[in-house]
Design an enzyme around this catalytic site. Structure first.
Site, PDB file in Angstrom:
ATOM      1  N   HIS A 100      -4.938   2.676  -6.305  1.00 16.11           N
ATOM      2  CA  HIS A 100      -4.115   3.879  -6.194  1.00 16.11           C
ATOM      3  C   HIS A 100      -4.511   4.686  -4.958  1.00 16.11           C
ATOM      4  CE1 HIS A 100      -1.539   7.189  -7.471  1.00 16.11           C
ATOM      5  NE2 HIS A 100      -2.489   7.963  -6.956  1.00 16.11           N
ATOM      6  N   CYS A 130       0.787   7.131 -13.258  1.00 17.45           N
ATOM      7  CA  CYS A 130       1.412   6.777 -11.976  1.00 17.45           C
ATOM      8  C   CYS A 130       2.336   5.580 -12.198  1.00 17.45           C
ATOM      9  CB  CYS A 130       0.335   6.433 -10.946  1.00 17.45           C
ATOM     10  SG  CYS A 130       0.990   5.676  -9.456  1.00 17.45           S
ATOM     11  N   GLY A 177      10.644  12.895   1.928  1.00 12.17           N
ATOM     12  CA  GLY A 177      11.362  12.446   0.734  1.00 12.17           C
ATOM     13  C   GLY A 177      10.572  11.513  -0.159  1.00 12.17           C
ATOM     14  N   ASP A 184      12.959  -3.131  -5.030  1.00 13.89           N
ATOM     15  CA  ASP A 184      13.278  -1.734  -5.327  1.00 13.89           C
ATOM     16  C   ASP A 184      14.402  -1.677  -6.369  1.00 13.89           C
ATOM     17  OD1 ASP A 184      12.798   1.146  -3.588  1.00 13.89           O
ATOM     18  OD2 ASP A 184      14.530   1.042  -4.952  1.00 13.89           O
ATOM     19  N   CYS A 207       1.178   2.341 -10.413  1.00 15.26           N
ATOM     20  CA  CYS A 207      -0.004   1.768 -11.080  1.00 15.26           C
ATOM     21  C   CYS A 207       0.441   1.028 -12.334  1.00 15.26           C
ATOM     22  CB  CYS A 207      -1.009   2.857 -11.445  1.00 15.26           C
ATOM     23  SG  CYS A 207      -2.052   3.405 -10.074  1.00 15.26           S
ATOM     24  N   HIS A 250       3.465   3.220  -0.734  1.00 18.13           N
ATOM     25  CA  HIS A 250       4.320   2.038  -0.773  1.00 18.13           C
ATOM     26  C   HIS A 250       5.053   1.909   0.549  1.00 18.13           C
ATOM     27  CE1 HIS A 250       6.516   5.495  -2.427  1.00 18.13           C
ATOM     28  NE2 HIS A 250       7.607   4.987  -1.857  1.00 18.13           N
TER      29      HIS A 250
END
Ligand code: AMP
Ligand code: ZN
Length: 113
Positions: free
Chosen positions: A45, A3, A92, A29, A6, A99
């Protein structure tokens, strides 16, 4: 677990950290959609909103506390900002580790997001 977020939380993949505590991690981002674009993730997670339960939901309210704190620190609180999480294909979602996008620093388009 394979992930991306993670691995970012664990420091295996580099990120521009904005904030960290015992339960959450926040970072810029990589492809910002606004002058300020920060992601806040639980360290645990959780794949998406679909996996939020009574057992793990405390971190969600904490994420909003962190969002408020970071918005003030990043100077976007007064003019306004958006906190958004995408769940699943129709929204999307591309990274399946829960998050929250914190977007601000400009007049955001009023779209379905
Ligand atoms: P979403 O489309 O809601 O799943 O959002 C995933 C976000 O993660 C996108 O805005 C991506 O630009 C961002 N992203 C992907 N890889 C990274 C990375 N390595 N570091 C920071 N942000 C990333
Ligand atoms: Zn994960």
């Amino acid at each position: 677990m394979d992930c991306l977020f993670c691995k970012i939380v664990n420091g295996e993949i580099p990120s521009k950290k904005v904030y960290e505590d015992d339960s959450v991690y926040a970072f810029y981002d990589i492809a910002p959609m606004a002058p300020v674009h920060v992601l806040i993730v639980p360290k645990e997670h959780i794949a998406s909103v679909n996996e939020v339960t009574a057992e793990n939901s405390a971190v969600i309210s904490h994420i909003y506390e962190v969002a408020a704190k970071l918005a003030k620190e990043l100077g976007i609180a007064d003019d306004g900002y958006r906190v958004v999480t995408n769940c699943g294909a129709n929204a999307g979602q591309t990274v399946f580790h829960l998050h929250f996008h914190v977007l601000g620093g400009t007049k955001l388009k009023v779209e379905m997001c």
